[in-house]
Write an enzyme that holds these catalytic residues in place. Structure first.
Site, mmCIF file in Angstrom:
data_model
loop_
_atom_site.group_PDB
_atom_site.id
_atom_site.type_symbol
_atom_site.label_atom_id
_atom_site.label_comp_id
_atom_site.label_asym_id
_atom_site.label_seq_id
_atom_site.Cartn_x
_atom_site.Cartn_y
_atom_site.Cartn_z
ATOM 1 N N GLY A 186 -2.626 -4.693 1.826
ATOM 2 C CA GLY A 186 -2.820 -4.462 0.755
ATOM 3 C C GLY A 186 -2.025 -4.112 0.365
ATOM 4 O O GLY A 186 -1.785 -3.453 -0.955
ATOM 5 N N ASP A 209 -1.356 -9.129 1.911
ATOM 6 C CA ASP A 209 -1.840 -9.464 0.272
ATOM 7 C C ASP A 209 -2.332 -10.814 -0.022
ATOM 8 O O ASP A 209 -1.582 -11.274 0.495
ATOM 9 C CB ASP A 209 -1.337 -7.841 -0.702
ATOM 10 C CG ASP A 209 -2.155 -7.476 -1.785
ATOM 11 O OD1 ASP A 209 -3.092 -8.309 -2.116
ATOM 12 O OD2 ASP A 209 -1.700 -6.318 -2.227
ATOM 13 N N SER A 232 -6.227 -12.577 2.998
ATOM 14 C CA SER A 232 -8.161 -11.955 2.504
ATOM 15 C C SER A 232 -7.581 -11.390 4.044
ATOM 16 O O SER A 232 -8.094 -11.845 4.933
ATOM 17 C CB SER A 232 -8.513 -12.846 2.384
ATOM 18 O OG SER A 232 -9.764 -12.081 2.149
ATOM 19 N N PHE A 233 -7.809 -9.778 3.661
ATOM 20 C CA PHE A 233 -7.955 -8.772 4.936
ATOM 21 C C PHE A 233 -9.862 -9.475 5.260
ATOM 22 O O PHE A 233 -10.322 -8.668 6.387
ATOM 23 C CB PHE A 233 -8.060 -7.425 4.806
ATOM 24 C CG PHE A 233 -8.539 -7.264 3.499
ATOM 25 C CD1 PHE A 233 -9.758 -7.564 2.710
ATOM 26 C CD2 PHE A 233 -7.120 -6.052 2.512
ATOM 27 C CE1 PHE A 233 -9.698 -6.364 1.560
ATOM 28 C CE2 PHE A 233 -7.752 -5.120 1.270
ATOM 29 C CZ PHE A 233 -9.021 -6.048 1.153
ATOM 30 N N LYS A 246 -3.713 2.046 2.730
ATOM 31 C CA LYS A 246 -3.676 3.231 1.830
ATOM 32 C C LYS A 246 -4.109 2.687 0.669
ATOM 33 O O LYS A 246 -4.458 1.849 -0.336
ATOM 34 C CB LYS A 246 -2.048 3.291 1.511
ATOM 35 C CG LYS A 246 -1.542 4.678 0.576
ATOM 36 C CD LYS A 246 -0.431 4.760 0.252
ATOM 37 C CE LYS A 246 0.298 3.518 -0.788
ATOM 38 N NZ LYS A 246 -0.789 4.340 -2.612
ATOM 39 N N HIS A 250 -11.354 2.740 -0.080
ATOM 40 C CA HIS A 250 -12.224 3.763 -1.123
ATOM 41 C C HIS A 250 -12.533 2.851 -1.966
ATOM 42 O O HIS A 250 -13.357 3.106 -3.313
ATOM 43 C CB HIS A 250 -11.427 4.775 -1.858
ATOM 44 C CG HIS A 250 -10.213 4.411 -2.802
ATOM 45 N ND1 HIS A 250 -9.885 5.486 -3.540
ATOM 46 C CD2 HIS A 250 -9.628 3.119 -2.807
ATOM 47 C CE1 HIS A 250 -9.041 5.348 -4.129
ATOM 48 N NE2 HIS A 250 -8.773 3.577 -3.820
#
Length: 339
Positions: A186, A209, A232-233, A246, A250
């Site tokens: 990302g 990303d 895509s992760f 990073k 969240h």
């Protein structure tokens, strides 16, 4: 009790009461007035040289007395100094000029778009679901970014500054010397790996990303040891010695975080590490930023900031264990390896 003591107690009660009213009841007024300053670049204007309020009013095409009222409002906040109706900026407000590092953050957070985004926050808490996007008529926050060019630009500028504030602490206080290849998952414009390849001459960086992000990043860092890979992760990530996440996890609930970690696990080498830079909420030492971000990611994404216990529980459900924690970096660092 002496009369002077009564007067002092009464004055203290007055000041404490109005501090509460103005901070929590009227904070929106200060924010909207502040946005006028930001939109008119008044801090940059006065940074060049102190100016009489009438001169400022002429430049920004404001009524003179209205301009004076606006400027003097922020004198008690330490943003301006006034001397014979001439205003100058302070050491504190120098951070608010365009090159000060938080200009876009402050402009976006005090903007009409941001106020609109938070108009549904009572409902988010009442219903325990993220209704922030519904203020723009969407269910998904990223649909706002995709369809509203003005919002997209402001949001991206704000996020870039948010990232720029944290990256120096990460580079200075984190050791990447044992790795040959680092993937910034990302990673957008590649700022982290850009700094890493400058610091470590044998390190190769991969910015991973979405294709739309990679192709639209106008400030993409270019370097012979940096590669940009789209994907895509939730599906696959490149093989590497170290994976940096990073402020990624969240944005997602535990179920999605486990999917992301599972995807990375499939591509990891035997001794690969995951470096998670995210807030660690300390119940014994709450930080304003951590709790602001916790409310924000809940309202936007139905996600959360996590305590150390939350992180441990997440790892317990995955293939990973926490090797160490670094509280010096901002945000904090959790280093994970496979169990």
């Amino acid at each position: 009790m002496e009369s002077n003591d009564l007067n002092k107690e009464s004055l203290e009660n007055w000041n404490e009461s109005w501090d509460l009213v103005m901070t929590f009841g009227m904070g929106h007024l200060t924010s909207k007035l502040f946005n006028i300053l930001m939109n008119n670049s008044i801090f940059d204007m006065i940074n060049e040289s102190p100016k009489h309020y009438k001169e400022i009013a002429k430049i920004i095409n404001f009524n003179e007395f209205s301009c004076y009222r606006l400027l003097r409002y922020f004198v008690p906040y330490g943003l301006f100094e006034e001397n014979n109706e001439i205003f100058s900026i302070t050491n504190k407000s120098k951070k608010l000029i365009k090159s000060g590092g938080i200009y876009n953050l402050c402009t976006f957070f005090s903007s009409n778009d941001y106020f609109k985004l938070y108009s549904t926050i009572p409902e988010s808490f009442e219903q325990n679901k993220n209704l922030g996007p519904s203020s723009f008529g969407f269910d998904d926050f990223w649909d706002i970014v995709k369809t509203n060019e003005h919002f997209k630009y402001s949001f991206n500028q704000e996020m870039r500054e948010f990232s720029n504030l944290s990256i120096p602490t990460i580079i200075k206080n984190t050791d990447f010397s044992s790795f040959n290849t680092v993937v910034d998952v990302g990673g957008s414009h590649g700022r982290i790996v850009g700094e890493l390849v400058k610091k470590y001459e044998n390190l190769n960086g991969i910015v991973f990303d979405l294709e739309t992000v990679i192709n639209s990043s106008i400030e993409k860092i270019k370097h012979p040891r940096i590669e940009y890979v789209s994907g895509s992760f939730f599906e696959s990530v490149p093989s590497a010695d170290c994976y940096v996440l990073k402020n990624i996890l969240h944005d997602w609930d535990d179920e999605k975080c486990l999917e992301i970690l599972k995807t990375i696990s499939k591509s990891m080498k035997e001794n690969s590490k995951i470096f998670i830079f995210d807030e660690i909420i300390d119940p014994n030492d709450y930080r304003k930023l951590s709790l602001f971000l916790d409310v924000t990611v809940f309202h936007f994404f139905n996600s959360r900031e996590r305590s150390l216990n939350d992180w441990k529980q997440l790892c317990d459900k995955s293939d990973f264990k926490i090797d160490s924690i670094n509280n010096v970096t901002q945000p904090q660092l959790l280093i994970l390896s496979k169990k």
